[in-house]
Design a protein around this motif. Structure first.
Motif, PDB file in Angstrom:
ATOM      1  N   ALA A  31     -18.139 -16.856 -28.960  1.00 31.33           N
ATOM      2  CA  ALA A  31     -18.803 -15.653 -28.446  1.00 31.33           C
ATOM      3  C   ALA A  31     -20.094 -15.322 -29.180  1.00 31.33           C
ATOM      4  CB  ALA A  31     -17.853 -14.453 -28.488  1.00 31.33           C
ATOM      5  N   ARG A  32     -20.826 -16.343 -29.640  1.00 31.23           N
ATOM      6  CA  ARG A  32     -22.071 -16.100 -30.346  1.00 31.23           C
ATOM      7  C   ARG A  32     -23.301 -16.586 -29.580  1.00 31.23           C
ATOM      8  NH1 ARG A  32     -22.802 -12.482 -34.139  1.00 31.23           N
ATOM      9  NH2 ARG A  32     -24.531 -13.740 -34.930  1.00 31.23           N
ATOM     10  N   SER A  41     -22.657 -14.743 -24.578  1.00 32.77           N
ATOM     11  CA  SER A  41     -21.663 -13.668 -24.613  1.00 32.77           C
ATOM     12  C   SER A  41     -22.046 -12.599 -25.627  1.00 32.77           C
ATOM     13  CB  SER A  41     -20.283 -14.231 -24.972  1.00 32.77           C
ATOM     14  OG  SER A  41     -19.810 -15.097 -23.972  1.00 32.77           O
ATOM     15  N   TRP A  42     -22.671 -13.006 -26.718  1.00 32.24           N
ATOM     16  CA  TRP A  42     -23.099 -12.076 -27.751  1.00 32.24           C
ATOM     17  C   TRP A  42     -24.460 -11.467 -27.420  1.00 32.24           C
ATOM     18  CZ3 TRP A  42     -27.350 -11.855 -30.964  1.00 32.24           C
ATOM     19  CH2 TRP A  42     -27.267 -10.981 -32.057  1.00 32.24           C
ATOM     20  N   ARG A  69     -19.344  -3.229 -25.308  1.00 34.20           N
ATOM     21  CA  ARG A  69     -20.191  -3.727 -26.397  1.00 34.20           C
ATOM     22  C   ARG A  69     -19.818  -5.180 -26.600  1.00 34.20           C
ATOM     23  NH1 ARG A  69     -21.796   0.035 -31.483  1.00 34.20           N
ATOM     24  NH2 ARG A  69     -23.495  -1.247 -32.339  1.00 34.20           N
ATOM     25  N   ASN A  70     -20.573  -6.066 -25.985  1.00 32.24           N
ATOM     26  CA  ASN A  70     -20.136  -7.453 -25.857  1.00 32.24           C
ATOM     27  C   ASN A  70     -19.865  -8.166 -27.181  1.00 32.24           C
ATOM     28  OD1 ASN A  70     -22.947  -6.774 -25.124  1.00 32.24           O
ATOM     29  ND2 ASN A  70     -23.343  -8.924 -25.524  1.00 32.24           N
ATOM     30  N   PRO A  71     -20.604  -7.914 -28.285  1.00 28.56           N
ATOM     31  CA  PRO A  71     -20.191  -8.562 -29.535  1.00 28.56           C
ATOM     32  C   PRO A  71     -18.792  -8.151 -29.979  1.00 28.56           C
ATOM     33  CG  PRO A  71     -22.463  -7.808 -29.687  1.00 28.56           C
ATOM     34  CD  PRO A  71     -21.900  -7.216 -28.434  1.00 28.56           C
ATOM     35  N   ARG A  72     -18.445  -6.879 -29.747  1.00 29.65           N
ATOM     36  CA  ARG A  72     -17.100  -6.405 -30.105  1.00 29.65           C
ATOM     37  C   ARG A  72     -16.054  -7.011 -29.169  1.00 29.65           C
ATOM     38  NH1 ARG A  72     -18.130  -1.410 -32.892  1.00 29.65           N
ATOM     39  NH2 ARG A  72     -19.959  -1.893 -34.186  1.00 29.65           N
ATOM     40  N   GLY A 131     -16.248  -9.955 -27.837  1.00 32.28           N
ATOM     41  CA  GLY A 131     -16.067 -11.310 -28.334  1.00 32.28           C
ATOM     42  C   GLY A 131     -15.188 -11.355 -29.571  1.00 32.28           C
ATOM     43  N   GLN A 132     -15.399 -10.421 -30.496  1.00 34.58           N
ATOM     44  CA  GLN A 132     -14.565 -10.365 -31.700  1.00 34.58           C
ATOM     45  C   GLN A 132     -13.110 -10.108 -31.343  1.00 34.58           C
ATOM     46  OE1 GLN A 132     -16.185  -7.404 -34.405  1.00 34.58           O
ATOM     47  NE2 GLN A 132     -18.259  -8.157 -34.072  1.00 34.58           N
TER      48      GLN A 132
END
Length: 366
Positions: A36-37, A40-41, A146-149, A151-152
């Motif tokens: 997810a980097r 997606s990020w 919040r797409n980085p979250r 992905g996490q």
């Protein structure tokens, strides 16, 4: 040997791996970098195509499924992992829409709530939007994450499942095949094999398919974005104008995007894009001039014809599948893409008609 080998650890690849594992399958997920980097990020996280009435019906069908799926999914991920994807269903305001009647007609046909509103409605909800707008379009059901979250949370969810093996920093160098059957893929130091392999490698999918003799329209499309360090409450919902958008986060930060650039696999940011994005943000929300641009980044979208993804069995191969080419709507369409592919791979009754997205069908249609 795994049941499934998923190549690509973006939101789409991870959601598919999770679904397959929860059905009892053994899954290996291989990611060239970190999960997810990539796109997606890098994206914005709006759970809707930007101007949904301008998309073909194939996209509308997928988006409708995803918009119903995300609220419970975000809650599940938070409960399971403790990571909050920050799902916000605060609606979307469209400013300066030239084809307003087309939008209203689309809304009536598809049952998607959308209405024309006056200036008092607009400024009551977003008083800091630039003055002078007499009307807007309002879609109350549009959400964002919040797409980085996200992905996490997805990665943490996968790590809790004993039947999912995650291999990051493992670039696929070669796909071994014989007489229409994929035998395995070569990573850094070893070969991975599975009964079925699924390409979910985003912008890199086209290259992998090309090496297998399959030509597609999937190619990288760079998008640049910036993030303002603003206080909570300056903006409370997504605002879109002239193809650019502002997206508020729970901590007050405001994301502004994005560019659309055909420059191959170049992920460098540019000063021109920074200036352009910043000026557009000021035109929508003048008070942003008082706040610093905290970050500026770029990502590569997997471009495709009309934004319609390829999902299904790759022609000429009995055990090779693809889910890629979601273009600007990867996160928007991820739940529906997961449903299409999982139903196909697990041989379940399809909830979404897979034919319009089949690589063989798309090839014939074009």
């Amino acid at each position: 040997m795994s049941d499934f080998l998923v190549l690509g650890g973006g939101v789409i690849g991870m959601m598919l791996a999770r679904e397959l594992a929860d059905a009892g399958a053994d899954v290996t997920l291989v990611e060239r970098g970190e999960c997810a980097r990539e796109s997606s990020w890098a994206g914005g996280g709006i759970v809707s195509p930007l101007y949904p009435w301008r998309y073909p019906s194939e996209i509308t069908a997928l988006a409708a499924y995803a918009q119903q799926y995300y609220p419970d999914f975000a809650r599940q991920l938070l409960e399971e992992t403790g990571v909050d994807p920050e799902f916000r269903e605060d609606g979307l305001l469209f400013l300066r829409v030239a084809d307003q009647q087309d939008a209203l007609d689309w809304s009536a046909r598809n049952g998607n709530p959308l209405e024309a509103v006056d200036a008092s409605f607009l400024y009551e909800r977003e008083p800091d939007v630039a003055p002078g707008f007499r009307e807007a379009l309002w879609m109350p059901g549009v959400a964002s994450v919040r797409n980085p979250r996200l992905g996490q949370a997805l990665k943490a969810s996968l790590q809790k499942r004993s039947n999912i093996r995650i291999l990051e920093h493992t670039e696929v160098r070669h796909v071994y095949h014989d007489e229409g059957e994929v035998l395995g893929v070569e990573g850094k130091q070893m070969v991975f094999s599975a009964r079925r392999t699924i390409l979910c490698a985003g912008a890199w999918t086209g290259k992998l398919l090309q090496e297998l003799g399959v030509e597609t329209a999937i190619k990288p499309v760079r998008g640049q974005m910036i993030l303002f360090k603003a206080p909570p409450g300056l903006l409370n919902r997504v605002v879109l104008m002239d193809g650019r958008y502002l997206i508020p986060r729970n901590d007050g930060r405001i994301l502004a995007g994005s560019t659309l650039e055909y420059v191959g696999f170049d992920k460098h940011t540019t000063d021109d894009a920074l200036v352009s994005l910043r000026e557009t943000a000021y035109q929508i929300l003048p008070r942003l001039r008082d706040y610093e641009v905290e970050h500026h980044w770029a990502g590569l979208r997997p471009g495709s014809v009309d934004g319609i993804p390829l999902m299904g069995e790759v022609p000429g191969y009995r055990n090779l599948f693809v889910s890629a080419g979601h273009f600007r709507n990867g996160l928007v369409l991820a739940p529906a893409a997961t449903r299409v592919m999982a139903d196909l791979l697990l041989k379940r009754e399809p909830q979404i008609d897979p034919l319009p997205y089949s690589p063989a069908f798309r090839s014939n249609a074009s």
